[in-house]
Design an enzyme around this catalytic site. Structure first.
Site, PDB file in Angstrom:
ATOM      1  N   SER A 105       0.842  -1.195   0.000  1.00  0.00           N
ATOM      2  CA  SER A 105       0.000   0.000   0.000  1.00  0.00           C
ATOM      3  C   SER A 105       0.877   1.244   0.000  1.00  0.00           C
ATOM      4  CB  SER A 105      -0.905   0.026   1.240  1.00  0.00           C
ATOM      5  OG  SER A 105      -1.600   1.253   1.345  1.00  0.00           O
ATOM      6  N   TYR A 120      -1.729  -0.228  10.145  1.00  0.00           N
ATOM      7  CA  TYR A 120      -1.973  -0.683   8.777  1.00  0.00           C
ATOM      8  C   TYR A 120      -0.761  -0.385   7.897  1.00  0.00           C
ATOM      9  CZ  TYR A 120      -4.111  -1.088   4.147  1.00  0.00           C
ATOM     10  OH  TYR A 120      -4.387  -1.442   2.848  1.00  0.00           O
TER      11      TYR A 120
END
Length: 215
Positions: A105, A120
């Protein structure tokens, strides 16, 4: 959702089998691997995989000061620990000369930092680093390993977050050079390329697929 995916693959002339898996529950992996073995044998008459895509998705938002140990463990288990040990379990079935793509990501990149996503982003950063180690260790088998870092992309992550909160789309699109957020197919085409012969001389790389998010 699984039936929809299988139907979409079959409509394109392909063959698909959908097997449920929670990457945060490592105790279920032996049974899952047994299901993979049966699917390979029964559907494709083979015992080997040619590619593996680790695309685990789970998102929780909390500032560092409010992140609980339970949330920390849930995210790390699903996004990093699970894919790590699932890959370990499936490696004996991955053919020499095959390919692995790990989905990271832009949350792990300097331009993608957003308050509330420290765990995350850290987990996805771990995936990116792990990718390079896998590429080094699996190189002698001719197995290529790369990661892909999507930017803001319309997926089911966050319980279909962009559909539930459409007001989030415009500012993210405005921060993207190509003027929109990503769609699943945008990232899927990059993954397909890295799995294909076209990506045969690429390994150990993190490919940003974000439409120029943060430029």
């Amino acid at each position: 959702m699984r039936r929809t995916t299988v139907a979409a693959v079959e409509a394109l002339g392909g063959t698909a089998v959908a097997l449920p898996l929670d990457t945060g529950r490592l105790e279920t992996f032996p049974d899952f691997v047994a299901q993979v073995d049966r699917a390979l044998s029964d559907t494709w008459r083979t015992g080997t995989l040619t590619g593996l895509v680790n695309n685990a998705g789970l998102s929780r938002s909390a500032p560092v000061t409010e992140t609980t140990e339970a949330v920390f463990d849930e995210l790390l288990d699903a996004l990093f620990k699970g894919p790590y040990f699932l890959t370990q379990a499936l490696l004996p079935r991955l053919a020499d000369g095959g390919a692995i793509v790990n989905v990271g990501s832009t949350s792990a990149h300097p331009g993608g930092i957003s308050s509330g996503y420290s765990v995350y982003g850290a987990a996805k950063g771990a995936v990116e680093v792990w990718t390079r180690y896998l590429a080094k260790e699996l190189g002698p088998r001719g197995i290529r390993v790369n990661s892909v870092a999507p930017g803001p992309t319309r997926t089911r992550l966050g319980d279909d977050g962009f559909d539930r909160y459409p007001e989030l789309v415009a500012p993210l699109a405005a921060s993207t050079a190509l003027g929109r957020i990503g769609e699943g197919a945008d990232v899927g085409r990059v993954i397909a390329f890295l799995l294909s012969e076209g990506g045969s001389w690429i390994t150990g790389e993190d490919v940003t697929a974000s439409g120029g998010f943060g430029l």
